[in-house]
Write a protein that holds these residues in place. Sequence first.
Motif, PDB file in Angstrom:
ATOM      1  N   GLY A 224      17.990 -15.377 -34.980  1.00  0.00           N
ATOM      2  CA  GLY A 224      17.194 -14.395 -35.963  1.00  0.00           C
ATOM      3  C   GLY A 224      17.028 -12.607 -36.270  1.00  0.00           C
ATOM      4  O   GLY A 224      16.872 -12.451 -36.977  1.00  0.00           O
ATOM      5  N   ILE A 225      17.258 -11.680 -34.739  1.00  0.00           N
ATOM      6  CA  ILE A 225      17.557 -10.322 -34.722  1.00  0.00           C
ATOM      7  C   ILE A 225      18.601  -9.933 -35.364  1.00  0.00           C
ATOM      8  O   ILE A 225      18.644  -9.656 -35.547  1.00  0.00           O
ATOM      9  CB  ILE A 225      17.762 -10.116 -33.649  1.00  0.00           C
ATOM     10  N   ILE A 226      20.076 -11.483 -35.626  1.00  0.00           N
ATOM     11  CA  ILE A 226      21.266 -11.189 -35.891  1.00  0.00           C
ATOM     12  C   ILE A 226      21.215 -10.641 -38.115  1.00  0.00           C
ATOM     13  O   ILE A 226      22.206  -9.860 -37.282  1.00  0.00           O
ATOM     14  CB  ILE A 226      21.584 -12.883 -36.334  1.00  0.00           C
ATOM     15  N   VAL A 227      20.467 -10.910 -38.602  1.00  0.00           N
ATOM     16  CA  VAL A 227      19.667  -9.754 -39.229  1.00  0.00           C
ATOM     17  C   VAL A 227      19.844  -8.256 -39.302  1.00  0.00           C
ATOM     18  O   VAL A 227      20.280  -7.826 -40.505  1.00  0.00           O
ATOM     19  CB  VAL A 227      18.453 -10.651 -39.966  1.00  0.00           C
ATOM     20  N   PHE A 228      19.480  -8.117 -38.316  1.00  0.00           N
ATOM     21  CA  PHE A 228      19.615  -6.592 -38.319  1.00  0.00           C
ATOM     22  C   PHE A 228      21.500  -6.214 -38.092  1.00  0.00           C
ATOM     23  O   PHE A 228      21.381  -5.172 -37.778  1.00  0.00           O
ATOM     24  CB  PHE A 228      19.140  -5.540 -37.011  1.00  0.00           C
ATOM     25  N   ALA A 229      22.021  -7.368 -37.597  1.00  0.00           N
ATOM     26  CA  ALA A 229      23.774  -6.791 -37.456  1.00  0.00           C
ATOM     27  C   ALA A 229      24.035  -6.035 -38.675  1.00  0.00           C
ATOM     28  O   ALA A 229      24.822  -6.149 -38.843  1.00  0.00           O
ATOM     29  CB  ALA A 229      24.272  -8.090 -37.533  1.00  0.00           C
ATOM     30  N   LEU A 230      23.343  -6.377 -39.892  1.00  0.00           N
ATOM     31  CA  LEU A 230      23.431  -5.969 -42.014  1.00  0.00           C
ATOM     32  C   LEU A 230      23.753  -4.784 -41.378  1.00  0.00           C
ATOM     33  O   LEU A 230      24.410  -4.204 -42.069  1.00  0.00           O
ATOM     34  CB  LEU A 230      22.312  -6.594 -42.962  1.00  0.00           C
ATOM     35  N   PHE A 231      22.933  -3.868 -40.414  1.00  0.00           N
ATOM     36  CA  PHE A 231      23.321  -2.547 -40.027  1.00  0.00           C
ATOM     37  C   PHE A 231      24.734  -2.050 -40.219  1.00  0.00           C
ATOM     38  O   PHE A 231      25.199  -1.133 -40.214  1.00  0.00           O
ATOM     39  CB  PHE A 231      22.823  -1.438 -39.407  1.00  0.00           C
ATOM     40  N   TYR A 330      28.968   5.417 -39.124  1.00  0.00           N
ATOM     41  CA  TYR A 330      27.926   4.255 -39.906  1.00  0.00           C
ATOM     42  C   TYR A 330      27.851   2.843 -38.520  1.00  0.00           C
ATOM     43  O   TYR A 330      26.213   2.505 -37.957  1.00  0.00           O
ATOM     44  CB  TYR A 330      27.840   4.609 -40.991  1.00  0.00           C
ATOM     45  N   ASN A 331      29.186   2.979 -38.664  1.00  0.00           N
ATOM     46  CA  ASN A 331      29.380   1.194 -38.002  1.00  0.00           C
ATOM     47  C   ASN A 331      29.033   1.390 -36.977  1.00  0.00           C
ATOM     48  O   ASN A 331      28.329   0.778 -35.769  1.00  0.00           O
ATOM     49  CB  ASN A 331      30.932   1.179 -37.886  1.00  0.00           C
ATOM     50  N   PHE A 332      29.216   2.484 -35.765  1.00  0.00           N
ATOM     51  CA  PHE A 332      28.608   2.634 -34.463  1.00  0.00           C
ATOM     52  C   PHE A 332      27.427   3.236 -34.693  1.00  0.00           C
ATOM     53  O   PHE A 332      27.103   1.851 -33.525  1.00  0.00           O
ATOM     54  CB  PHE A 332      29.666   4.187 -34.252  1.00  0.00           C
ATOM     55  N   TYR A 333      26.080   3.640 -35.576  1.00  0.00           N
ATOM     56  CA  TYR A 333      25.217   3.718 -35.000  1.00  0.00           C
ATOM     57  C   TYR A 333      24.598   2.079 -34.826  1.00  0.00           C
ATOM     58  O   TYR A 333      23.918   1.187 -34.614  1.00  0.00           O
ATOM     59  CB  TYR A 333      24.237   5.022 -35.663  1.00  0.00           C
TER      60      TYR A 333
END
Length: 434
Positions: A224-231, A330-333
Amino acid sequence: MKNRKTLIFLSLITIILVWISANINWGDDNPKWIVLADGKGYYAYLPAIFIYQDLNYGFFEEKEMNTLSDPKLFYDYRAYSNNHAHNKYFCGTALLQTPFFLAAHLLATISGGQNDGYAPIYFIFIQIATIFYFILGLWFLSKLLFLYKYKQSTVILTLLVLAFGTNSFYYVIREAGMSHIYSFALIAAFLYYARKFFSDYRPGLIIALSVVLGLTILVRPVNGIIVFALFFVSPAWSDLKKGVLTLFHYPWYLLSSVALFAAIVCIQPIIYKISTGSFFINSYGKENFDFFQPHLFSFLFSYKKGAFLYTPVLLLSLTGLYFFWKTARYNFYGLLFFLLMVFYVLSSWWNWWYGGSFSSRVLIDFMPVFMLSLAMAIDSFRNKAVKGVFIGIIAVLVAVNQIQTYQYRYGAIHYEQMTKQLYWENFLRIDKLL
């Protein structure tokens, strides 16, 4: 044209995987090796529900203990709560396998053969299911990479690297009953739908995301931690904020998505209620995460099970972070934060090497993230000589993966007890196995 070429390569990958799988597993008594260890627990839901109607697994002794000629194949997937036996594992993998199981059961029944859920045909169809979801995951990954506007050649090379240069290959052609390939497909789909949503903000994609996320959690809740991929999937912070606000502009889509997500994840508590009388139980008992004692270095670099040692292309894929830094800060971070979170969380499991396994099998689930970074590196090199060297290194690491997969299959790489001495004594040596 892009989709056509991609489909051609996906078809070739499928043919190769089916041929290897059939050659290794589908003859004689070999299908029993397809569903091993944890895979038995994931699979057991299917005969329990569709054949025995027994979610307390009263058939376990007969089917697991009395039908196996090799004691190494024995595995008890049961746990106990409220004095009732139940399945230790989560049911999401079985849910995805259901159409293939039912097809096998139909064929076994109409042919007059053994139709108890444990005949070879059932396990063969489980492997077919795994191949199907692996190819589906590759397809979603290709669509994701095209959204990033990577070249056709980059996309195809990335798919080939994932298929043959990572430990995903082993878990498709050998221990196909494990959950990781299924998680890989779902996470690839989640990333694609998320990136697509941030491209055009179509409300229908909210529903697709909720369904895929629900299935991802049902297969392996930690994913479920995949939601943090939205960043990092969102092109910029402003796009992320716009996406969140968009949810509230379409309340019916949002409510429908929440309802679908809840309906999916509630399947597991309902099964627990039927099995034990309680909706919520700790099925893993004393096995848990200890976030105060992560084994980060061992998880990534140890001779016992280091991910970067046994699947070195993963380490090379991080080269892409440099180009994200140069062109999309932004994508890097976001990507760096997400990868560090994945490493931290997964290395905090009490059994950080995840038992008998080839490389760090839990990272298979997140292969789309690594491949996104790898594709960024492949696509960003402008100097042809440097790019050629980089691709040459990739080719070498794919060969290393194939050799080490072969070694693992025949025991030169031990499933749980590797040491520095053992590793270097057998490094890339297949002569001992011939």
